[in-house]
Design an enzyme around this catalytic site. Structure first.
Site, PDB file in Angstrom:
ATOM      1  N   LYS A   1      48.576  -4.304 -63.562  1.00 48.32           N
ATOM      2  CA  LYS A   1      47.664  -5.293 -64.160  1.00 48.32           C
ATOM      3  C   LYS A   1      46.376  -4.577 -64.502  1.00 48.32           C
ATOM      4  O   LYS A   1      46.043  -3.579 -63.870  1.00 48.32           O
ATOM      5  CB  LYS A   1      47.372  -6.411 -63.151  1.00 48.32           C
ATOM      6  CG  LYS A   1      46.874  -7.690 -63.774  1.00 48.32           C
ATOM      7  CD  LYS A   1      48.029  -8.550 -64.220  1.00 48.32           C
ATOM      8  CE  LYS A   1      47.607  -9.784 -64.967  1.00 48.32           C
ATOM      9  NZ  LYS A   1      48.761 -10.695 -65.159  1.00 48.32           N
TER      10      LYS A   1
ATOM     11  N   ASP B   1      46.860 -11.656 -70.931  1.00 51.76           N
ATOM     12  CA  ASP B   1      46.634 -12.570 -69.796  1.00 51.76           C
ATOM     13  C   ASP B   1      45.396 -13.382 -70.202  1.00 51.76           C
ATOM     14  O   ASP B   1      45.116 -13.493 -71.408  1.00 51.76           O
ATOM     15  CB  ASP B   1      46.432 -11.776 -68.493  1.00 51.76           C
ATOM     16  CG  ASP B   1      46.507 -12.654 -67.239  1.00 51.76           C
ATOM     17  OD1 ASP B   1      47.625 -12.967 -66.797  1.00 51.76           O
ATOM     18  OD2 ASP B   1      45.444 -13.047 -66.697  1.00 51.76           O
TER      19      ASP B   1
HETATM   20  P1  NDP Z   1      44.215 -18.195 -71.692  1.00 47.83           P
HETATM   21  O1  NDP Z   1      43.022 -17.311 -71.726  1.00 47.83           O
HETATM   22  O2  NDP Z   1      44.999 -18.408 -72.913  1.00 47.83           O
HETATM   23  O3  NDP Z   1      43.812 -19.633 -71.127  1.00 47.83           O
HETATM   24  C1  NDP Z   1      43.214 -19.763 -69.892  1.00 47.83           C
HETATM   25  C2  NDP Z   1      42.902 -21.227 -69.646  1.00 47.83           C
HETATM   26  O4  NDP Z   1      42.527 -21.396 -68.290  1.00 47.83           O
HETATM   27  C3  NDP Z   1      41.733 -21.734 -70.471  1.00 47.83           C
HETATM   28  O5  NDP Z   1      41.894 -23.089 -70.720  1.00 47.83           O
HETATM   29  C4  NDP Z   1      40.557 -21.468 -69.552  1.00 47.83           C
HETATM   30  O6  NDP Z   1      39.434 -22.272 -69.787  1.00 47.83           O
HETATM   31  C5  NDP Z   1      41.155 -21.797 -68.209  1.00 47.83           C
HETATM   32  N1  NDP Z   1      40.450 -21.009 -67.180  1.00 47.83           N
HETATM   33  C6  NDP Z   1      40.360 -19.668 -67.113  1.00 47.83           C
HETATM   34  N2  NDP Z   1      39.609 -19.300 -66.066  1.00 47.83           N
HETATM   35  C7  NDP Z   1      39.233 -20.446 -65.486  1.00 47.83           C
HETATM   36  C8  NDP Z   1      38.439 -20.737 -64.364  1.00 47.83           C
HETATM   37  N3  NDP Z   1      37.885 -19.766 -63.631  1.00 47.83           N
HETATM   38  N4  NDP Z   1      38.275 -22.058 -64.028  1.00 47.83           N
HETATM   39  C9  NDP Z   1      38.837 -23.042 -64.785  1.00 47.83           C
HETATM   40  N5  NDP Z   1      39.585 -22.819 -65.864  1.00 47.83           N
HETATM   41  C10 NDP Z   1      39.782 -21.543 -66.201  1.00 47.83           C
HETATM   42  O7  NDP Z   1      45.117 -17.585 -70.518  1.00 47.83           O
HETATM   43  P2  NDP Z   1      46.674 -17.835 -70.219  1.00 47.83           P
HETATM   44  O8  NDP Z   1      47.069 -19.203 -70.610  1.00 47.83           O
HETATM   45  O9  NDP Z   1      47.401 -16.670 -70.752  1.00 47.83           O
HETATM   46  O10 NDP Z   1      46.699 -17.684 -68.627  1.00 47.83           O
HETATM   47  C11 NDP Z   1      46.592 -18.809 -67.750  1.00 47.83           C
HETATM   48  C12 NDP Z   1      47.164 -18.450 -66.390  1.00 47.83           C
HETATM   49  O11 NDP Z   1      48.544 -18.075 -66.536  1.00 47.83           O
HETATM   50  C13 NDP Z   1      46.512 -17.261 -65.685  1.00 47.83           C
HETATM   51  O12 NDP Z   1      46.565 -17.476 -64.293  1.00 47.83           O
HETATM   52  C14 NDP Z   1      47.438 -16.092 -66.044  1.00 47.83           C
HETATM   53  O13 NDP Z   1      47.351 -15.044 -65.103  1.00 47.83           O
HETATM   54  C15 NDP Z   1      48.784 -16.805 -65.961  1.00 47.83           C
HETATM   55  N6  NDP Z   1      49.886 -16.174 -66.663  1.00 47.83           N
HETATM   56  C16 NDP Z   1      49.796 -15.837 -67.989  1.00 47.83           C
HETATM   57  C17 NDP Z   1      50.887 -15.278 -68.625  1.00 47.83           C
HETATM   58  C18 NDP Z   1      50.862 -14.973 -70.082  1.00 47.83           C
HETATM   59  O14 NDP Z   1      51.896 -14.518 -70.592  1.00 47.83           O
HETATM   60  N7  NDP Z   1      49.786 -15.195 -70.805  1.00 47.83           N
HETATM   61  C19 NDP Z   1      52.125 -14.966 -67.898  1.00 47.83           C
HETATM   62  C20 NDP Z   1      52.148 -15.434 -66.534  1.00 47.83           C
HETATM   63  C21 NDP Z   1      51.048 -15.991 -65.955  1.00 47.83           C
HETATM   64  P3  NDP Z   1      38.114 -21.643 -70.413  1.00 47.83           P
HETATM   65  O15 NDP Z   1      38.415 -21.472 -71.868  1.00 47.83           O
HETATM   66  O16 NDP Z   1      37.037 -22.623 -70.129  1.00 47.83           O
HETATM   67  O17 NDP Z   1      37.888 -20.322 -69.719  1.00 47.83           O
HETATM   68  O1  2IT Z   2      51.023 -12.581 -65.295  1.00 51.59           O
HETATM   69  C1  2IT Z   2      51.869 -12.210 -66.121  1.00 51.59           C
HETATM   70  O2  2IT Z   2      53.070 -12.178 -65.847  1.00 51.59           O
HETATM   71  C2  2IT Z   2      51.416 -11.855 -67.469  1.00 51.59           C
HETATM   72  N1  2IT Z   2      50.232 -11.975 -67.757  1.00 51.59           N
HETATM   73  C3  2IT Z   2      52.377 -11.320 -68.472  1.00 51.59           C
HETATM   74  C4  2IT Z   2      52.627  -9.858 -68.252  1.00 51.59           C
HETATM   75  C5  2IT Z   2      53.443  -9.172 -69.304  1.00 51.59           C
HETATM   76  O3  2IT Z   2      53.544  -7.939 -69.193  1.00 51.59           O
HETATM   77  O4  2IT Z   2      53.986  -9.803 -70.204  1.00 51.59           O
END
Ligand code: NDP
Ligand code: 2IT
Length: 446
Positions: A126, A166
């Site tokens: 990461k 992420d």
């Molecule tokens: P994005 O940046 O697309 O969206 C994040 C969302 O979460 C936004 O709505 C954001 O709001 C909110 N957010 C972020 N930080 C905070 C905080 N501290 N408190 C409240 N709300 C918060 O990210 P993703 O959708 O990609 O990721 C969301 C989650 O999913 C994370 O935990 C990530 O690690 C996990 N994840 C992502 C994957 C991926 O493929 N993208 C894969 C597996 C897990 P705001 O705009 O106000 O910051």
């Molecule tokens: O938390 C996760 O699994 C991710 N942000 C996606 C990682 C990836 O390599 O696609």
């Protein structure tokens, strides 16, 4: 070898002070693993636990860049190369002001087990930066990404370490990062996943985490002969994972009541339907707006300033924002209000108190490292397509994603069945661990 899980945890805390999220992630896994360690002398003499909590490599670097006013800004960049027993380091990059070493180590640690569960050949890593892409111009984001990659490039490669997105890292950022890598190395390779679909990206990768989460949720509900159809569903976040989880919930006939961001939650008792979701996607992805604007567009909805969604009555909850966004009290409220299924799109969104309450109440609880593994799984499929220099169709990737989520669910059931109850957290931790631990033993003391 420590005499107890607690003694081992204390040694991890002493060696890694001030990394509270990392301690939390290790603690959670240890609770499941300790019986496995105690009954497997090979893991004890191989010092597998001691090795698995120690990153193979941590890279920290300066990221200087020039803002639109001509001022010089400095951020910190990181890449945690946690474990390569099963394949090249694999895991996302997070750009968020809260990013620090402890947060990225927790994410990298979780990623090792998650990637193992996908059945694909990927180690865990990461990275990211405390850079905040919010309120930055596209050119500022580009200059930051170029500076970030001008150091990171020397540490990564398609057979070494393959980052992805992420929080705060989506298509725009991955494009700038890939362009810089390509220019510096003079190579067009699958060094990142989540690429644009015209330049090596896989179809369904943007959708994969959210879709996979909902496939996993359907599998969990299926164990109780139930489904998402007609269920009241809470989703937190409004980013990549939340949006595509919402899309798939709608396809399965669920009613979505909430979305959120760090400023608050919108509640729409009429349900966020396909048209409303399209509007949200345009708001977040094209106009980079805030979720509270939803109530101006749809006045029947309300905005709960500074609140998370968990006080709204529901059947199913899907936290898709960030770590520790469901606390013990929230879990109590959810359960008291009738929520009987919670699956994690985010990484470690539930704090330890919340998890204990789910287990005590016997609700269906799908931990992130299983439930959100669809994203990295399709990243693995993107790597395969890049190696073969071909692209699978949308239907083919989606079918493989569904199959992988089905298999992960089956693995959790196999390792987590405790009488009539399925303890998915034990199942995911133990199954994820055994594969990595055995590979580490096979590969000697490295
Ligand atoms: P994005 O940046 O697309 O969206 C994040 C969302 O979460 C936004 O709505 C954001 O709001 C909110 N957010 C972020 N930080 C905070 C905080 N501290 N408190 C409240 N709300 C918060 O990210 P993703 O959708 O990609 O990721 C969301 C989650 O999913 C994370 O935990 C990530 O690690 C996990 N994840 C992502 C994957 C991926 O493929 N993208 C894969 C597996 C897990 P705001 O705009 O106000 O910051
Ligand atoms: O938390 C996760 O699994 C991710 N942000 C996606 C990682 C990836 O390599 O696609």
């Amino acid at each position: 070898m420590s005499n107890s899980a607690n003694e081992f945890l204390q040694s991890v805390i002493a060696t890694n002070p001030a990394e509270k999220e990392f301690h939390q992630a290790v603690h959670e896994v240890l609770e499941s693993l300790w019986p496995v360690i105690e009954s497997n002398p090979r893991y004890q003499t191989g010092k597998i636990l001691e090795r698995i909590v120690e990153p193979e490599r941590v890279i920290m670097f300066r990221v200087p860049w020039v803002d639109d006013q001509g001022g010089i800004q400095v951020n910190r960049g990181f890449r945690i190369e946690m474990n390569s027993a099963l394949g090249p380091y694999k895991g996302g990059l997070r750009f968020h002001p809260s990013v620090n070493l402890g947060i990225l180590k927790f994410l990298a640690f979780e990623q090792v087990f998650k990637n193992s569960l996908t059945t694909l050949p990927m180690g865990g890593g990461k990275g990211g930066s405390d850079f905040d892409p919010k309120n930055k111009s596209d050119l500022e984001v580009m200059r930051f990404c170029q500076s970030f990659m001008s150091e990171l490039f020397r540490h990564i490669g398609p057979n070494t370490d393959v980052p992805a997105g992420d929080i705060g890292v989506g298509g725009r950022e991955l494009g700038f990062l890939f362009g810089t890598y390509k220019k510096i190395t003079n190579e067009f390779t699958g060094v990142l996943t989540g690429k644009g679909r015209n330049w090596g990206g896989s179809l369904i990768r943007p959708e994969a985490t959210g879709y996979g989460l909902v496939y996993f949720t359907q599998e969990m509900l299926g164990t109780r002969s139930d489904s998402l159809s007609g269920k009241r569903v809470l989703i937190s976040g409004s980013g990549n994972v939340a949006q595509y989880a919402a899309e798939k919930v709608l396809e399965f006939g669920g009613k979505i009541l909430t979305l959120s961001d760090s400023q608050g939650t919108i509640v729409d008792e009429d349900g966020i339907d396909r048209d409303k979701l399209d509007w949200v996607m345009d708001l977040k992805n094209n106009r980079r707006g805030r979720i509270k604007e939803y109530v101006d567009q749809y006045p029947g909805a309300t905005f709960l300033e500074g609140s998370r969604p968990w006080s709204v009555k529901c059947d199913v909850a899907l936290p898709c924002a960030t770590e520790n966004e469901v606390h013990g009290e929230d879990a109590k409220t959810l359960i008291d209000n009738g929520c009987f299924c919670l699956a994690e799109g985010a990484n470690m969104p539930s704090d330890p108190d919340a998890i204990n309450r789910y287990l005590k109440a016997g609700i269906l609880y799908g931990p992130g490292k299983a439930a959100n593994a669809g994203g990295v799984a399709v990243s693995g499929l993107e790597m395969t397509q890049n190696s073969m220099r071909l692209s699978w169709t949308r239907a083919e990737v989606d079918e493989r994603l569904q199959m992988i989520m089905h298999e992960i669910h089956g693995t959790c059931v196999k390792y987590g069945k405790q009488g009539d109850f399925i303890n998915y957290i034990d199942g995911a931790n133990v199954a994820g661990f055994i594969k990595v631990a055995d590979a580490m033993l096979d590969q000697g003391v490295v």
